[in-house]
Design a protein around this motif. Structure first.
Motif, mmCIF file in Angstrom:
data_model
loop_
_atom_site.group_PDB
_atom_site.id
_atom_site.type_symbol
_atom_site.label_atom_id
_atom_site.label_comp_id
_atom_site.label_asym_id
_atom_site.label_seq_id
_atom_site.Cartn_x
_atom_site.Cartn_y
_atom_site.Cartn_z
ATOM 1 N N GLN A 252 0.839 -1.207 0.000
ATOM 2 C CA GLN A 252 0.000 0.000 0.000
ATOM 3 C C GLN A 252 0.880 1.265 0.000
ATOM 4 O OE1 GLN A 252 -3.201 0.048 2.904
ATOM 5 N NE2 GLN A 252 -3.447 -2.154 2.809
ATOM 6 N N PRO A 253 1.639 1.455 -1.081
ATOM 7 C CA PRO A 253 2.578 2.584 -1.119
ATOM 8 C C PRO A 253 1.878 3.931 -1.008
ATOM 9 C CG PRO A 253 2.265 1.682 -3.316
ATOM 10 C CD PRO A 253 1.605 0.730 -2.368
ATOM 11 N N THR A 254 2.585 4.874 -0.428
ATOM 12 C CA THR A 254 2.057 6.243 -0.342
ATOM 13 C C THR A 254 2.559 7.077 -1.513
ATOM 14 O OG1 THR A 254 3.932 6.903 1.036
ATOM 15 C CG2 THR A 254 1.928 6.173 2.166
ATOM 16 N N LEU A 255 3.695 6.699 -2.059
ATOM 17 C CA LEU A 255 4.249 7.312 -3.268
ATOM 18 C C LEU A 255 4.386 6.211 -4.298
ATOM 19 C CD1 LEU A 255 7.169 9.353 -1.610
ATOM 20 C CD2 LEU A 255 4.890 10.199 -2.180
ATOM 21 N N PHE A 256 3.771 6.378 -5.468
ATOM 22 C CA PHE A 256 3.784 5.302 -6.457
ATOM 23 C C PHE A 256 3.939 5.902 -7.848
ATOM 24 C CE2 PHE A 256 1.709 2.249 -9.356
ATOM 25 C CZ PHE A 256 2.436 1.112 -9.050
ATOM 26 N N ILE A 257 4.988 5.466 -8.535
ATOM 27 C CA ILE A 257 5.276 5.959 -9.880
ATOM 28 C C ILE A 257 5.171 4.798 -10.854
ATOM 29 C CG2 ILE A 257 6.999 7.076 -11.349
ATOM 30 C CD1 ILE A 257 8.290 8.093 -8.721
ATOM 31 N N SER A 258 4.559 5.043 -12.002
ATOM 32 C CA SER A 258 4.436 3.989 -12.997
ATOM 33 C C SER A 258 4.552 4.575 -14.401
ATOM 34 C CB SER A 258 3.113 3.237 -12.827
ATOM 35 O OG SER A 258 3.160 2.007 -13.511
ATOM 36 N N VAL A 259 4.306 3.726 -15.384
ATOM 37 C CA VAL A 259 4.406 4.121 -16.784
ATOM 38 C C VAL A 259 3.027 3.995 -17.432
ATOM 39 C CG1 VAL A 259 6.835 3.496 -16.981
ATOM 40 C CG2 VAL A 259 5.081 1.755 -17.399
ATOM 41 N N PRO A 260 2.793 4.696 -18.543
ATOM 42 C CA PRO A 260 1.461 4.686 -19.164
ATOM 43 C C PRO A 260 0.901 3.297 -19.425
ATOM 44 C CG PRO A 260 2.796 6.397 -20.154
ATOM 45 C CD PRO A 260 3.711 5.625 -19.240
ATOM 46 N N ARG A 261 1.769 2.389 -19.866
ATOM 47 C CA ARG A 261 1.269 1.062 -20.211
ATOM 48 C C ARG A 261 0.702 0.340 -19.002
ATOM 49 N NH1 ARG A 261 4.458 -3.979 -23.049
ATOM 50 N NH2 ARG A 261 2.613 -4.999 -23.907
ATOM 51 N N LEU A 262 1.357 0.478 -17.855
ATOM 52 C CA LEU A 262 0.850 -0.193 -16.656
ATOM 53 C C LEU A 262 -0.429 0.470 -16.160
ATOM 54 C CD1 LEU A 262 1.225 -2.461 -14.678
ATOM 55 C CD2 LEU A 262 2.688 -0.987 -13.300
ATOM 56 N N TRP A 263 -0.479 1.804 -16.211
ATOM 57 C CA TRP A 263 -1.716 2.484 -15.823
ATOM 58 C C TRP A 263 -2.877 2.028 -16.711
ATOM 59 C CZ3 TRP A 263 -1.978 4.114 -11.256
ATOM 60 C CH2 TRP A 263 -0.964 4.832 -10.625
ATOM 61 N N ALA A 264 -2.610 1.837 -18.014
ATOM 62 C CA ALA A 264 -3.661 1.376 -18.923
ATOM 63 C C ALA A 264 -4.097 -0.046 -18.568
ATOM 64 C CB ALA A 264 -3.168 1.437 -20.364
ATOM 65 N N ARG A 265 -3.148 -0.873 -18.156
ATOM 66 C CA ARG A 265 -3.495 -2.254 -17.799
ATOM 67 C C ARG A 265 -4.279 -2.317 -16.492
ATOM 68 N NH1 ARG A 265 1.252 -6.442 -19.768
ATOM 69 N NH2 ARG A 265 0.875 -6.098 -21.994
ATOM 70 N N PHE A 266 -3.944 -1.442 -15.562
ATOM 71 C CA PHE A 266 -4.744 -1.349 -14.342
ATOM 72 C C PHE A 266 -6.203 -1.022 -14.697
ATOM 73 C CE2 PHE A 266 -1.172 -0.044 -11.149
ATOM 74 C CZ PHE A 266 -0.728 -1.352 -11.144
ATOM 75 N N GLN A 267 -6.351 -0.076 -15.621
ATOM 76 C CA GLN A 267 -7.697 0.324 -16.037
ATOM 77 C C GLN A 267 -8.447 -0.860 -16.656
ATOM 78 O OE1 GLN A 267 -8.244 2.492 -19.714
ATOM 79 N NE2 GLN A 267 -9.541 4.009 -18.685
ATOM 80 N N GLN A 268 -7.763 -1.611 -17.528
ATOM 81 C CA GLN A 268 -8.401 -2.762 -18.165
ATOM 82 C C GLN A 268 -8.807 -3.799 -17.125
ATOM 83 O OE1 GLN A 268 -9.463 -3.212 -21.177
ATOM 84 N NE2 GLN A 268 -8.689 -1.232 -21.897
ATOM 85 N N GLY A 269 -7.983 -3.946 -16.087
ATOM 86 C CA GLY A 269 -8.323 -4.880 -15.018
ATOM 87 C C GLY A 269 -9.602 -4.480 -14.299
ATOM 88 N N VAL A 270 -9.788 -3.176 -14.121
ATOM 89 C CA VAL A 270 -11.020 -2.671 -13.505
ATOM 90 C C VAL A 270 -12.205 -2.946 -14.425
ATOM 91 C CG1 VAL A 270 -12.252 -0.607 -12.741
ATOM 92 C CG2 VAL A 270 -9.822 -0.901 -12.172
ATOM 93 N N PHE A 271 -12.003 -2.699 -15.729
ATOM 94 C CA PHE A 271 -13.089 -2.890 -16.693
ATOM 95 C C PHE A 271 -13.507 -4.353 -16.816
ATOM 96 C CE2 PHE A 271 -11.991 1.165 -19.318
ATOM 97 C CZ PHE A 271 -12.628 1.941 -18.360
ATOM 98 N N GLU A 272 -12.581 -5.260 -16.538
ATOM 99 C CA GLU A 272 -12.934 -6.690 -16.586
ATOM 100 C C GLU A 272 -14.005 -7.017 -15.557
ATOM 101 O OE1 GLU A 272 -9.886 -9.757 -16.645
ATOM 102 O OE2 GLU A 272 -8.479 -8.277 -17.431
ATOM 103 N N LYS A 273 -13.929 -6.344 -14.406
ATOM 104 C CA LYS A 273 -14.891 -6.619 -13.339
ATOM 105 C C LYS A 273 -16.080 -5.670 -13.369
ATOM 106 C CE LYS A 273 -11.296 -8.519 -10.343
ATOM 107 N NZ LYS A 273 -10.561 -8.414 -9.070
ATOM 108 N N LEU A 274 -15.831 -4.442 -13.839
ATOM 109 C CA LEU A 274 -16.892 -3.445 -13.944
ATOM 110 C C LEU A 274 -16.807 -2.787 -15.321
ATOM 111 C CD1 LEU A 274 -16.916 -1.548 -10.510
ATOM 112 C CD2 LEU A 274 -18.816 -2.843 -11.513
ATOM 113 N N PRO A 275 -17.599 -3.253 -16.288
ATOM 114 C CA PRO A 275 -17.565 -2.655 -17.624
ATOM 115 C C PRO A 275 -17.765 -1.143 -17.555
ATOM 116 C CG PRO A 275 -18.894 -4.633 -17.625
ATOM 117 C CD PRO A 275 -18.569 -4.342 -16.187
ATOM 118 N N PRO A 276 -17.169 -0.388 -18.488
ATOM 119 C CA PRO A 276 -17.196 1.080 -18.450
ATOM 120 C C PRO A 276 -18.577 1.693 -18.226
ATOM 121 C CG PRO A 276 -15.732 0.327 -20.173
ATOM 122 C CD PRO A 276 -16.398 -0.895 -19.637
#
Length: 551
Positions: A252-276
């Motif tokens: 549960q990081p308080t500071l978290f840095i990532s790249v666009p591709r991973l942020w997009a994959r996180f989003q897709q993971g959310v959409f798998e469970k909750l369609p847009p």
């Protein structure tokens, strides 16, 4: 600013002042093993003595080829203690890249750690080069890390460095041509790290995860550097790609840095469970909205994050707006190896500045040249390219770093990147097209995970796209309709010579292994164009074309 000259100075200070504070947390078989400042200092001292036992002398180069781990940090500190210069190499680097870096840097020893495909990489290591295996399954080595910890005493006296001495040589990821080695001094490194500590207001309540490549300057400064110079917070690592989600939720990081591709994959993971559509509806219901946002943030492991960052490659503003809609404000930042990743930041986060890379950090000057190029100046700059004085003179002129990025600065000082100087291509009509803004617009379609706009010598440019893996559940007709809507919307915003003739959906995911992405997940345009040359120049009579076998 502190009185520390080097990270080792900081390490020795913290191990005396707060020896039992946990600094590094390494997961092994699902259990976190914690190392305090005292333990890190002792083990680094033993590894440093091990280096001296191999006859290494001050100024010798020592390479690290490994995924992130507590031992990576310790090896880096040990190299400094012994008076040597570290040469980090991406754990995903190809045989050619590893071979080039080891030879060009004249490395005298190589630390080897966690690697996914060491069998393919082992041939890049010269037979006569001494190797040390970190305590993980990896390629056969001459020396075992664990043996040094059993046999070696702590080094009697750490090497005394001058602030202007070279601490490390960071090789660029080489999207075009051979990698270039940026010489980073202790002085510049400390400056960039301590500026970020102030900007991010890093403190004792913070937690971070180290998972982006430590061979890249961003992780080296934002995570490793800030943690050791501040001495205030712990750094946790990831056991494997499979355990990444669990590790993230655990830390549960308080500071978290990532790249666009991973942020997009996180989003897709959310959409798998909750369609847009369903998610949008739930977020519109006042009482339900807060619960849904909290549930998503907890599922991602970001419910405690106070600063989220994104960098390394262009990101679609729509993706950042979507994250804002679920209560996660992602700040873009920009920097290069040459200015130690410390250039601009959208910190504190401003929603109205989404689409920019933020404004110059304290101590940094930014301006736009007559050619539209972003120029940067500050104390956190490389000394030059190793063995390439000619390239250094081209890159840094009168103290200004010529970044190669084209950009604009608004009235508030916020910078927007509109492409790379060398990425613009000329169509058969003799008109130049900047691909990056077009790619960002196409990426607003959540079906699109990767995109590359091409068009050199074509009458009109076209776009190659890789769809998110989850899109396989949709029919070809659904995908075609969605891409056509996006194509129409994008073309309405473009001048006639830049309008896309069509979109090509390709089969293969672009990654580091097939050399279509750099280790920092930037697309390799030249390689992509060569790889898909036949498709690109194929006559088409449709606005959405599927590579054979796509669906």
């Amino acid at each position: 600013m502190t009185n520390f000259v080097t990270p080792v100075d900081a390490l020795m200070h913290w191990q005396k002042q707060d020896p039992q504070r946990v600094y590094l947390r390494q997961p092994i078989d699902g259990v976190y093993h914690e190392k305090t400042w005292a333990v890190v200092a002792r083990e680094a001292g033993q590894i440093a003595q091990g280096l001296l036992s191999q006859g290494l002398e001050p100024g010798d180069k020592v390479a690290i080829l490994a995924k992130n781990s507590a031992e990576w940090f310790i090896a880096d500190l040990a190299i400094m203690m012994a008076g040597c210069v570290s040469i980090p190499i991406y754990s995903t680097a190809s045989v050619d890249t590893i071979s080039f870096v080891l030879q060009h840097s004249e490395a005298k020893l190589l630390f080897v750690g966690k690697l996914d495909e060491w069998g393919k990489q082992a041939s890049a290591v010269p037979i006569g080069l001494k190797t040390v295996a970190m305590p993980y399954p990896t390629m056969p080595c001459h020396i075992q890390w664990s043996d040094w910890l059993k046999e070696m005493p702590v080094i009697e006296k750490n090497h005394l460095w001058d602030a202007k001495d070279i601490m490390t040589i960071i090789y660029t990821s080489g999207s075009t041509g051979d990698p270039k080695g940026a010489e980073i001094s202790f002085e510049a490194y400390r400056y960039a790290c301590e500026q970020l500590i102030d900007v991010l207001q890093a403190g004792s309540e913070d937690r971070v995860m180290s998972y982006l490549p430590l061979a890249h300057i961003t992780e080296r400064v934002y995570i490793q550097g800030t943690s050791i110079f501040s001495g205030q917070f712990s750094v946790s690592f990831v056991e494997s790609l499979d355990t990444f989600p669990d590790n993230l939720r655990s830390v549960q990081p308080t500071l978290f840095i990532s790249v666009p591709r991973l942020w997009a994959r996180f989003q897709q993971g959310v959409f798998e469970k909750l369609p847009p559509k369903k998610l949008k509806l739930l977020l519109s219901i006042p009482l339900v909205s807060s619960l849904i946002k909290l549930k998503i943030k907890k599922a991602l492991g970001l419910n405690k994050a106070r600063i989220l960052g994104c960098g390394s490659a262009p990101v679609a503003p729509s993706l950042l707006h979507w994250y804002q809609s679920i209560g996660l404000n992602i700040s873009e930042a920009w920097g290069m190896t040459e200015n130690l990743a410390y250039g601009t930041l959208n910190v504190p986060f401003r929603s109205d500045k989404i689409g920019t890379i933020g404004k110059a950090g304290p101590g940094v000057e930014i301006k736009i040249s007559e050619q539209g190029e972003i120029l940067a100046k500050g104390e956190g700059m490389m000394q030059g390219y190793y063995k390439h004085a000619d390239l250094t003179e081209e890159s840094i002129v009168d103290g200004w770093l010529h970044t190669g990025d084209k950009g604009e600065i608004d009235n508030d000082g916020y910078v927007k990147i509109i492409g790379r100087l060398k990425e613009s291509f000329k169509t058969a009509k003799g008109k130049y097209v900047a691909p990056v803004p077009i790619e960002q617009s196409l990426a607003e379609n959540s079906m699109v995970e990767q995109v590359c706009v091409v068009g050199s010598a074509l009458t009109q440019p076209c776009a190659l796209v890789v769809l998110a893996a989850e899109m396989k559940q949709h029919s070809q007709a659904q995908i075609e309709a969605s891409l056509n809507r996006t194509l129409k919307k994008v073309n309405e915003q473009l001048e006639s010579h830049a309008k896309l003739s069509h979109v090509v959906v390709v089969n293969e995911d672009w990654n580091v292994d097939n050399a279509l992405l750099t280790p920092t997940l930037k697309i390799r345009r030249n390689q992509i164009e060569q790889h898909y040359s036949v498709l690109i120049h194929q006559d088409v009579d449709t606005t959405v074309m599927f590579e054979m076998g796509s669906w």
